[in-house]
Design a protein around this motif. Structure first.
Motif, short mmCIF file in Angstrom:
data_model
loop_
_atom_site.label_atom_id
_atom_site.label_comp_id
_atom_site.label_asym_id
_atom_site.label_seq_id
_atom_site.Cartn_x
_atom_site.Cartn_y
_atom_site.Cartn_z
N ALA A 1 1.43 8.76 -0.04
CA ALA A 1 0.54 8.67 -1.21
C ALA A 1 -0.80 8.06 -0.85
CB ALA A 1 1.22 7.86 -2.30
N THR A 2 -0.80 7.10 0.06
CA THR A 2 -2.00 6.33 0.37
C THR A 2 -3.13 7.19 0.92
OG1 THR A 2 -0.74 4.29 0.69
CG2 THR A 2 -2.85 4.42 1.83
N ARG A 3 -2.82 8.28 1.54
CA ARG A 3 -3.89 9.11 2.12
C ARG A 3 -4.81 9.69 1.06
NH1 ARG A 3 0.64 12.64 2.60
NH2 ARG A 3 0.25 14.79 1.87
N TYR A 4 -4.40 9.64 -0.20
CA TYR A 4 -5.26 10.13 -1.29
C TYR A 4 -6.14 9.04 -1.90
CZ TYR A 4 -2.31 14.27 -1.09
OH TYR A 4 -1.64 15.40 -0.66
N PHE A 5 -5.93 7.78 -1.49
CA PHE A 5 -6.67 6.68 -2.10
C PHE A 5 -8.01 6.49 -1.40
CE2 PHE A 5 -2.33 4.51 -3.06
CZ PHE A 5 -2.08 5.47 -4.03
N PRO A 6 -9.09 6.43 -2.15
CA PRO A 6 -10.40 6.19 -1.53
C PRO A 6 -10.60 4.70 -1.23
CG PRO A 6 -10.65 6.35 -3.89
CD PRO A 6 -9.19 6.62 -3.61
N GLY A 7 -11.47 4.40 -0.29
CA GLY A 7 -11.87 3.02 -0.04
C GLY A 7 -10.82 2.18 0.64
N GLU A 8 -10.93 0.88 0.45
CA GLU A 8 -10.08 -0.10 1.13
C GLU A 8 -8.68 -0.13 0.51
OE1 GLU A 8 -10.03 -4.94 2.06
OE2 GLU A 8 -11.75 -4.02 1.06
N VAL A 9 -7.68 -0.10 1.36
CA VAL A 9 -6.28 -0.13 0.93
C VAL A 9 -5.56 -1.28 1.62
CG1 VAL A 9 -4.08 1.13 0.88
CG2 VAL A 9 -6.23 2.36 0.51
N GLY B 1 4.65 14.39 -0.92
CA GLY B 1 5.37 15.22 0.04
C GLY B 1 6.34 14.54 0.97
N ALA B 2 6.52 13.22 0.87
CA ALA B 2 7.46 12.56 1.78
C ALA B 2 7.93 11.24 1.19
CB ALA B 2 6.79 12.30 3.14
N GLY B 3 9.15 10.86 1.56
CA GLY B 3 9.67 9.54 1.23
C GLY B 3 9.92 9.32 -0.26
N ILE B 4 10.15 8.07 -0.60
CA ILE B 4 10.31 7.63 -1.99
C ILE B 4 9.05 6.88 -2.37
CG2 ILE B 4 11.62 6.14 -3.56
CD1 ILE B 4 13.18 8.59 -2.63
#
Length: 299
Positions: free
Chosen positions: A150-158, A117-120
């Motif tokens: 996109a990162t808000r959908y990743f579980p765990g440590e990022v 939903g945002a950015g490239i």
């Protein structure tokens, strides 16, 4: 878990359209028939190693970037729920139409399709996993805004890393070799504060460095499958020896059109997910056997 590979064969009229990387920029015209042969050999090699290939034939000769499926999205397994498929938000205008077709395929496979939903954000090209950490990149193509969306959908440590040119995706800067507990990494194309994060989190002894010249020959853009590294034939001999010295087998594929001219190596040609059996279905018309039969009938 099943190794699932989304791929897209070059069309009979496949050409280089965007020419937006250092290989394709000044490359001579491609041989589309040879590119199709290269693609099919590689796709069959993945299935012979136990993978499942889901093939998306190009709906339009204008979508010349489709064979480089790593930027087509990202599959994420979820316990007790359908896998997610995160759509890309590409920087190149000629590639923006691809997401519609990858999204349609993902829905037919039973995946939940989400637009960050945002950015490239250029999807799997800017994502890697190692030691339980999801490593995400921004800079050059993917923007910080797109990465965070996109990162808000990743579980765990990022872990967030800033990329520097001439690398245009994170898969040109870093390659996890999890089976031997090492990361191949090019410090010259990672911003110094980001490289310091890598050293702090994983330890200097687990980082195996390669040079900027070596990544131009795809030192970090190969596809690891278990203890085997599937590499383009232009992989530098030093990198081959280094990887074999770590205990892996290196298998080369001649990709004169798709890689040496088009600029995408073995890791670029696949969108790789590890999903639970039964969490997805493969439409019959998208099975590799069906698509290969149509390709061979077309000549």
């Amino acid at each position: 878990m099943i190794d699932l590979f989304l791929m897209s064969p070059p069309g009979r009229g496949w050409t280089l359209r965007g020419r937006s990387n250092f290989r394709s920029k000044d490359a001579p015209p491609v041989d589309a028939q040879q590119a199709r042969r290269e693609w099919l050999i590689f796709a069959r090699a993945l299935e012979s190693r136990g993978g499942v290939v889901v093939a998306l034939p190009s709906p339009s000769e204008d979508l010349t970037g489709l064979p480089y499926a790593a930027e087509g999205g990202l599959m994420l397994a979820r316990s007790g729920a359908a896998p997610l498929f995160l759509l890309p938000r590409m920087i190149s205008p000629h590639r923006r139409g691809e997401r519609e077709h990858w999204g349609q395929l993902a829905r037919r496979m039973g995946l939940e399709v989400v637009d960050p939903g945002a950015g490239i954000w250029e999807a799997q090209g800017d994502v890697a996993t190692f030691d339980g950490v999801t490593i995400v990149f921004h800079g050059v193509r993917t923007t910080r805004e797109g990465m965070e969306a996109a990162t808000r959908y990743f579980p765990g440590e990022v872990m967030r890393l800033e990329l520097l040119a001439p690398a245009f995706h994170g898969n040109m800067a870093l390659l996890p070799l999890s089976v031997v507990d090492r990361l191949l990494v090019c410090p010259e194309v990672i911003a110094p504060p980001s490289y310091a994060l890598l050293e702090k989190r994983f330890g200097r002894e687990r980082l195996v460095t390669v040079t900027k010249d070596e990544i131009r020959s795809y030192a970090t853009n190969c596809l690891p499958l278990g203890k085997e590294l599937l590499a383009p034939s232009v992989l530098p001999e030093r990198i081959r020896a280094l990887v074999e010295g770590l205990g892996m087998k290196v298998t080369s594929f001649v990709l004169s059109e798709l890689c040496e001219k088009g600029g995408g190596a073995t890791r670029c040609l696949v969108n790789h997910g590890r999903l639970e059996p039964g969490s997805f279905q493969v439409p019959e018309e998208n099975r590799l056997a069906a698509v290969a039969a149509r390709m061979e009938a077309e000549g």
